[in-house]
Motif scaffolding. Sequence first.
Motif, PDB file in Angstrom:
ATOM      1  N   ASP A 144       1.144  -0.991   0.156  1.00 35.93           N
ATOM      2  CA  ASP A 144       0.433  -0.024   0.445  1.00 35.93           C
ATOM      3  C   ASP A 144       0.844   1.502   0.267  1.00 35.93           C
ATOM      4  O   ASP A 144       1.893   1.213   0.195  1.00 35.93           O
ATOM      5  CB  ASP A 144      -0.736   0.050   0.887  1.00 35.93           C
ATOM      6  CG  ASP A 144      -0.522   0.301   2.240  1.00 35.93           C
ATOM      7  OD1 ASP A 144       0.754   0.201   2.751  1.00 35.93           O
ATOM      8  OD2 ASP A 144      -0.989  -0.093   3.512  1.00 35.93           O
ATOM      9  N   GLN A 145       0.650   2.342  -0.234  1.00 32.87           N
ATOM     10  CA  GLN A 145       1.222   3.721  -0.326  1.00 32.87           C
ATOM     11  C   GLN A 145       2.102   3.793   1.616  1.00 32.87           C
ATOM     12  O   GLN A 145       2.862   4.947   1.107  1.00 32.87           O
ATOM     13  CB  GLN A 145       0.549   5.247  -0.445  1.00 32.87           C
ATOM     14  CG  GLN A 145      -0.468   5.217   1.315  1.00 32.87           C
ATOM     15  CD  GLN A 145      -2.074   4.403   0.925  1.00 32.87           C
ATOM     16  OE1 GLN A 145      -2.257   3.616   0.613  1.00 32.87           O
ATOM     17  NE2 GLN A 145      -2.738   4.950   1.749  1.00 32.87           N
ATOM     18  N   PHE A 146       1.842   3.196   2.450  1.00 35.52           N
ATOM     19  CA  PHE A 146       3.085   2.794   3.639  1.00 35.52           C
ATOM     20  C   PHE A 146       3.949   2.728   3.255  1.00 35.52           C
ATOM     21  O   PHE A 146       4.539   2.294   4.557  1.00 35.52           O
ATOM     22  CB  PHE A 146       1.782   2.585   4.669  1.00 35.52           C
ATOM     23  CG  PHE A 146       0.314   4.123   4.636  1.00 35.52           C
ATOM     24  CD1 PHE A 146       0.853   5.084   5.416  1.00 35.52           C
ATOM     25  CD2 PHE A 146      -0.734   3.536   4.770  1.00 35.52           C
ATOM     26  CE1 PHE A 146      -0.341   6.232   5.252  1.00 35.52           C
ATOM     27  CE2 PHE A 146      -1.520   4.578   5.276  1.00 35.52           C
ATOM     28  CZ  PHE A 146      -2.003   5.416   5.434  1.00 35.52           C
ATOM     29  N   ASP A 182      -6.057   3.552   5.863  1.00 37.59           N
ATOM     30  CA  ASP A 182      -5.880   3.995   4.832  1.00 37.59           C
ATOM     31  C   ASP A 182      -6.184   4.782   4.485  1.00 37.59           C
ATOM     32  O   ASP A 182      -6.955   6.062   3.269  1.00 37.59           O
ATOM     33  CB  ASP A 182      -4.419   3.446   3.662  1.00 37.59           C
ATOM     34  CG  ASP A 182      -5.627   1.758   2.901  1.00 37.59           C
ATOM     35  OD1 ASP A 182      -8.022   2.627   3.188  1.00 37.59           O
ATOM     36  OD2 ASP A 182      -5.948   1.511   1.993  1.00 37.59           O
ATOM     37  N   ARG A 184      -9.246   4.023   2.728  1.00 35.96           N
ATOM     38  CA  ARG A 184      -9.755   4.514   1.176  1.00 35.96           C
ATOM     39  C   ARG A 184     -10.638   2.708   0.790  1.00 35.96           C
ATOM     40  O   ARG A 184     -10.800   1.784   1.696  1.00 35.96           O
ATOM     41  CB  ARG A 184      -8.199   3.662   0.457  1.00 35.96           C
ATOM     42  CG  ARG A 184      -8.039   4.267   0.180  1.00 35.96           C
ATOM     43  CD  ARG A 184      -6.195   4.133  -0.723  1.00 35.96           C
ATOM     44  NE  ARG A 184      -5.224   5.270  -0.808  1.00 35.96           N
ATOM     45  CZ  ARG A 184      -4.555   5.003  -1.979  1.00 35.96           C
ATOM     46  NH1 ARG A 184      -3.861   4.278  -2.798  1.00 35.96           N
ATOM     47  NH2 ARG A 184      -3.375   6.636  -2.118  1.00 35.96           N
TER      48      ARG A 184
END
Length: 198
Positions: A144-146, A182, A184
């Motif tokens: 994921d973005q992390f 997140d 999302r």
Amino acid sequence: MPDPETLKFYADNAAQYVQHASRPAPQLVDFMARLPPGASVLELGTGNGRDAAAMLAAGFAVTPSDASPELAAEARARLGCPVRIMAFHELDDSEAYYGVWANACLLHAPRAELTGDLSLIHRALRPGGLLTASFKAGQGEGRDQFGRYYNYPDRATLQGHLLAAAQWASLDISESDGSGYDNRPTRWLWASARKAAP
């Protein structure tokens, strides 16, 4: 083995991470209703200790655990009881628990190791014991973005891992829409598997 980048995220962000998601998932109520009163439960990936707190309040004998020492410390402060620092592959109990609750944690297990981890969980369950676990649905491994690793199974892939891991008396996979840290939109897979009774 736990993914180092994922563990680093939780180490660096433990205090912030534990502030999210104040309400247990509805599936926890169903999980508890399907166990004997006061049953022994192993929680994998306790995170901020939220679900363990709900199970303890309901009278269950809960053993919370997490692979992140930092998250375990946060949960211990919340719960006032020991939290086992343990990665999935380190689970060595045999027929010790009536239930294993694994909400949003086995989704970090390396895909190549997931079947083996599920086999260890099956061994740790008492006969007739229940596993409930949730996963973010997808089409294969990714981050994921992390930078956190996810195994992102679809329903058929998850069922395949469970069936390869052990012979279950019953197995059900349901789907729900929700979110996570997140924020999302997320499609969640919820697996519920019962170990055969003698």
